[in-house]
Design a protein around this motif. Sequence first.
Motif, PDB file in Angstrom:
ATOM      1  N   GLN A 176       4.094 -31.458  62.161  1.00  0.00           N
ATOM      2  CA  GLN A 176       3.434 -31.420  60.854  1.00  0.00           C
ATOM      3  C   GLN A 176       4.054 -30.298  60.032  1.00  0.00           C
ATOM      4  O   GLN A 176       4.218 -29.173  60.519  1.00  0.00           O
ATOM      5  CB  GLN A 176       1.930 -31.169  61.013  1.00  0.00           C
ATOM      6  N   GLY A 177       4.433 -30.584  58.781  1.00  0.00           N
ATOM      7  CA  GLY A 177       4.995 -29.564  57.916  1.00  0.00           C
ATOM      8  C   GLY A 177       6.474 -29.336  58.164  1.00  0.00           C
ATOM      9  O   GLY A 177       7.164 -30.164  58.758  1.00  0.00           O
ATOM     10  N   LYS A 178       6.975 -28.198  57.736  1.00  0.00           N
ATOM     11  CA  LYS A 178       8.404 -27.883  57.796  1.00  0.00           C
ATOM     12  C   LYS A 178       8.758 -27.273  59.150  1.00  0.00           C
ATOM     13  O   LYS A 178       8.350 -26.159  59.469  1.00  0.00           O
ATOM     14  CB  LYS A 178       8.775 -26.918  56.676  1.00  0.00           C
ATOM     15  N   VAL A 179       9.525 -28.017  59.932  1.00  0.00           N
ATOM     16  CA  VAL A 179      10.027 -27.548  61.225  1.00  0.00           C
ATOM     17  C   VAL A 179      11.490 -27.965  61.305  1.00  0.00           C
ATOM     18  O   VAL A 179      11.809 -29.123  61.546  1.00  0.00           O
ATOM     19  CB  VAL A 179       9.236 -28.146  62.412  1.00  0.00           C
ATOM     20  N   ASP A 180      12.394 -27.044  61.070  1.00  0.00           N
ATOM     21  CA  ASP A 180      13.823 -27.360  61.008  1.00  0.00           C
ATOM     22  C   ASP A 180      14.384 -27.736  62.383  1.00  0.00           C
ATOM     23  O   ASP A 180      14.107 -27.077  63.385  1.00  0.00           O
ATOM     24  CB  ASP A 180      14.614 -26.161  60.462  1.00  0.00           C
ATOM     25  N   GLY A 198       7.462 -23.243  59.837  1.00  0.00           N
ATOM     26  CA  GLY A 198       7.209 -22.729  58.499  1.00  0.00           C
ATOM     27  C   GLY A 198       5.726 -22.545  58.246  1.00  0.00           C
ATOM     28  O   GLY A 198       4.878 -22.889  59.084  1.00  0.00           O
ATOM     29  N   ALA A 232       2.888 -25.116  59.115  1.00  0.00           N
ATOM     30  CA  ALA A 232       3.527 -26.122  59.974  1.00  0.00           C
ATOM     31  C   ALA A 232       2.979 -26.024  61.391  1.00  0.00           C
ATOM     32  O   ALA A 232       2.506 -24.971  61.832  1.00  0.00           O
ATOM     33  CB  ALA A 232       5.043 -25.924  59.995  1.00  0.00           C
ATOM     34  N   GLU A 279       2.419 -22.436  63.154  1.00  0.00           N
ATOM     35  CA  GLU A 279       3.222 -21.386  62.541  1.00  0.00           C
ATOM     36  C   GLU A 279       3.921 -20.513  63.600  1.00  0.00           C
ATOM     37  O   GLU A 279       3.856 -20.778  64.799  1.00  0.00           O
ATOM     38  CB  GLU A 279       2.369 -20.543  61.578  1.00  0.00           C
TER      39      GLU A 279
END
Length: 222
Positions: free
Chosen positions: A31-35, A52, A55, A72
């Motif tokens: 969920q969210g920004k995880v590169d 992020g 995330a 996070e």
Amino acid sequence: MRSLIGAAIGAFCVAAPALAETPAAIVEDVQGKVDGIAFMDYVAPGKIIKLGPKASITLSYLKSCQRETISEGVVLVGAEQSTVQLGEVKREKVPCDTNAAKLSEREANQSAATTFRTMRSDGKAAPAKLPTLYGTAPLVQAKIGSTLVIERTDGKEPTITVPLKNEVMIGGKFYDFAKAGKSLTPGGSYLAILGAKRYAFQVDASATSSPTPIVGRLLRLE
């Protein structure tokens, strides 16, 4: 915040040992920004994951049957659980069988041939315990282009035949019985067939069709 995350990553880079690329866990949710991480990816020990703001990621460990939801921060993947800095982690032990999650062709063929048996208290040979799934809808890892056949070996049940085409595979390597609306019978013993290969397994008697953690229904056939 960025400096804190950078420091955490630096500490992990120093602490993380150089380990073989053997998968330790599978990514069950993002969920969210995880590169650099996607749903259904495998991650190896020593992998560093930066989450992020807002995330989160859910990891299911193949060896320990630990299921982690991490929010996070910075994650260092371990062999049996993660180390988390600047974030929160919730862990739960879920039903799973490491023999099913890490089933090799050699082990599967031995099991299918029932050549390895244990002795019962009465001195008679008993079949070795088959790798067990704890959900009635397996998540099968196999190669695109092959045909998967599932046969019931301890009773009568329609044979399931699935051509593993790209359009039915998740991430190019997983076939999800739940997504396809197919299921097996609790307590049943089965044979998964891929060409000349045979893989024996069973479904736990208490398994249900309700959503279950991936690691409890994962059957790796490659």
